[in-house]
Design an enzyme around this catalytic site. Structure first.
Site, PDB file in Angstrom:
ATOM      1  CG  HIS A   1      43.850  52.111  47.305  1.00 12.29           C
ATOM      2  ND1 HIS A   1      44.223  51.544  46.094  1.00 12.29           N
ATOM      3  CD2 HIS A   1      43.972  53.568  47.273  1.00 12.29           C
ATOM      4  CE1 HIS A   1      44.486  52.751  45.275  1.00 12.29           C
ATOM      5  NE2 HIS A   1      44.039  53.847  46.160  1.00 12.29           N
TER       6      HIS A   1
ATOM      7  CG  ASP B   1      45.757  55.856  42.667  1.00 13.66           C
ATOM      8  OD1 ASP B   1      45.469  55.284  43.698  1.00 13.66           O
ATOM      9  OD2 ASP B   1      44.865  56.082  41.738  1.00 13.66           O
TER      10      ASP B   1
ATOM     11  CD  GLU C   1      40.664  53.428  46.391  1.00 12.16           C
ATOM     12  OE1 GLU C   1      40.253  54.562  46.631  1.00 12.16           O
ATOM     13  OE2 GLU C   1      40.993  53.019  45.249  1.00 12.16           O
ATOM     14  CD  GLU C   2      42.245  52.721  42.359  1.00 10.78           C
ATOM     15  OE1 GLU C   2      41.051  53.331  41.913  1.00 10.78           O
ATOM     16  OE2 GLU C   2      43.130  53.251  42.409  1.00 10.78           O
TER      17      GLU C   2
ATOM     18  CG  ASP D   1      44.007  56.955  47.696  1.00  9.93           C
ATOM     19  OD1 ASP D   1      44.989  56.845  46.930  1.00  9.93           O
ATOM     20  OD2 ASP D   1      42.807  56.712  47.667  1.00  9.93           O
TER      21      ASP D   1
ATOM     22  CG  HIS E   1      42.670  55.789  37.764  1.00  5.57           C
ATOM     23  ND1 HIS E   1      41.494  55.673  38.056  1.00  5.57           N
ATOM     24  CD2 HIS E   1      43.314  55.289  39.152  1.00  5.57           C
ATOM     25  CE1 HIS E   1      40.992  55.615  39.140  1.00  5.57           C
ATOM     26  NE2 HIS E   1      42.170  55.344  39.900  1.00  5.57           N
TER      27      HIS E   1
END
Length: 533
Positions: A276, A288, A320-321, A349, A449
């Site tokens: 992603h 990420d 994707e998130e 990922d 994140h």
């Protein structure tokens, strides 16, 4: 990596972005004679991968420090990948779609009775993506909780679960259906807020600790996630009153997947690799998933002149998130004929986590935990990766097919899959440290994140003491939020697997003719309701 080498990499990659417009850096030169798996693996270098990561960081810097789908940073990232792949001779398709864009600007959470307590965001609770915006204060109603083994929760999955929740805050338990279904049911029943606790169905950290989840689609009431122990404590507190305040944004935006296909190879036998491309709105997403995106990009560039036996297809997924939207859209758009031509799917990922583990997706379910095995052929994919790591003298961990990344839509429709994962929010154990070094008790990616998933993590809010520990433990192998040893090793693993299957997919058993029925019956999430990102 030496300081002078890092400066050269940075200068070359930063040239990819100039004055807000994209200027593609030319692909590193690879010989057309690099036909063996060994040659391809050698051609994919750490410096080659890092130049793409520096470009992604520069793009984020130009774009409000994010590369999230639906933002200019994602568009520029897609431009960067597309330009390089077209220049390398690949056929590039940009596949647009719409999705629910959700982000959080701020929040607070407190117990107002019987014991006034203020809770800490990202430590005690997390606002679920696509939560409603506003303030909810009310008494708490536990909804169909299962707090004894085996904790087979379906809390909130049915409208009938909700009794006397009007004007109150519903306490729900993970499991049985997506988080969004639980929250939507609570709202429909009149709840003014939602607290979803982890499931506690095993002692594993990812089933006990605070989780980061998404509702998939917006709801109109505040919704947060908490750990299983905190949920148990709440359930046992008489007269519990909570206040949840969330400041969120939710709207519909357009984004895209970038799909690139090789000039050579059998079009009826497609070897597909994906990662992603989007970050979360909170940061640049350098680990990420800049790492996975950069890893497959450099592999594709180094294989551009390969006259492979099988067709190569590379995908950079959008949204994707936001709940695997891009990869799900792609798989659902395939005709039965197109679907049948995909021999296998490789997913990457997070392949450079600073406090890493070498996770390999458990295609044969040898660990016998969590989800079952992948579709037939997944075990053979896992074996290729295991052979690679054994050759490097590196231990691996069985990474469960939890459904939290873009392999989900592929395995859900019968396509064998495998790939790599260096870990996210779960804490590293002492046993992990004996295998891979690092710091026990810290997350595999302490900036998961967050804004500090960047090349300047401490400046962007990371724990300075922890990152000093990590640099010392790994003898300065960290570059920003990236462990360069993990990234370099995994980039070689990607190259090895792609080159191996580009030549020969005979180890992958043919899929049954009944695949259409499997696709029609495929669930939209796994049995745990794991819509995690």
């Amino acid at each position: 990596m030496s300081r002078s080498t890092w400066k050269r990499v940075g200068a070359a990659a930063a040239a990819a972005v100039l004055l807000g417009g994209l200027v593609a850096a030319g692909p590193a030169q690879a010989s057309s004679g690099n036909n063996s798996v060994k040659d391809v693996t050698k051609a994919v270098t750490l410096a080659g991968v890092l130049r793409h990561l520096v470009a992604f960081q520069a793009i984020a810097k130009l774009s409000g420090d994010t590369r999230a789908s639906g933002t200019p940073g994602y568009k520029r990232s897609a431009d960067y990948v597309s330009t390089l792949m077209r220049a390398a001779g690949y056929k590039v398709t940009r596949q647009p779609f719409t999705f629910n864009f959700c982000t959080e600007n701020g929040s607070s959470f407190a117990q107002t009775a019987p014991t006034p307590t203020t809770y800490v965001d990202q430590t005690d609770y997390d606002v679920l993506d696509c939560s409603g915006s506003g303030t909810a204060t009310g008494t708490v109603v536990p909804v169909d909780l299962q707090l004894t083994t085996p904790n087979t929760s379906t809390s909130g999955c049915e409208a009938a679960d909700f009794v006397n929740v009007t004007g109150r805050i519903a306490l729900l338990q993970r499991g049985g259906c997506p988080f969004g279904q639980k929250a939507a049911n609570a709202e429909a029943a009149g709840a003014i807020g939602v607290v979803i606790m982890n499931q506690g169905d095993t002692t594993a950290p990812d089933r006990q600790e605070l989780f980061l989840g998404t509702l998939g689609s917006p709801v109109g009431i505040p919704a947060i996630g908490i750990s299983y122990p905190q949920g148990v404590a709440f359930a046992g507190t008489a007269g519990l009153t909570l206040t949840i305040t969330t400041d969120t944004v939710a709207d519909v935006r357009e984004t895209e997947n970038v799909i690139a296909e090789s000039r050579y190879g059998n079009p009826d036998e497609v070897v597909m690799s994906g990662a992603h491309l989007d970050s979360v709105p909170e940061g640049p997403g350098i680990n990420d998933n800049g790492t996975g995106s950069a890893g497959i990009l450099e592999t594709a560039l180094q294989m551009r002149n390969q006259k492979t036996t099988n067709k190569l297809r590379f995908a950079w997924w959008g949204a994707e998130e936001a709940n695997l939207v891009g990869s799900t859209f792609y798989v659902n758009s395939l005709t039965e004929e197109e679907h049948a031509k995909i021999a296998l799917y490789l997913n990457f990922d997070m392949i450079g986590s600073p406090n890493y583990t070498f996770g390999v997706y458990d295609g044969d379910d040898s660990a016998a935990t969590g989800a079952g095995p992948g579709p037939a052929g997944s075990a053979q994919i896992e074996a290729v990766f295991q052979k690679f790591f054994a050759g490097r003298g590196q231990a691996t961990a069985a990474s469960d097919f939890t459904g939290r990344s873009d392999y989900g839509p592929f395995i859900g429709t019968g396509i064998p899959a495998g790939g790599l994962f260096t870990g996210a929010e779960v804490e590293k154990t002492a046993d992990d440290v004996t295998k891979w070094g690092g710091v026990a008790g810290a997350a595999y990616d302490p900036c998961y994140h967050q804004a500090c998933d960047s090349f300047t993590p401490e400046r962007d809010g990371a724990d300075k003491a922890l990152y000093a520990q990590l640099r010392k433990a790994y003898k300065n192998k960290l570059v920003g939020n990236i462990n360069t040893f993990a990234l370099d090793t995994n980039a070689d693993a990607i190259a090895t697997a792609v080159a191996t299957f580009a030549k020969d997919t005979s180890s992958i058993p043919p899929r049954p003719a009944a695949i259409a029925a499997a696709r029609a019956a495929a669930p939209t999430q796994n049995t745990h309701g794991d819509w995690l990102n």
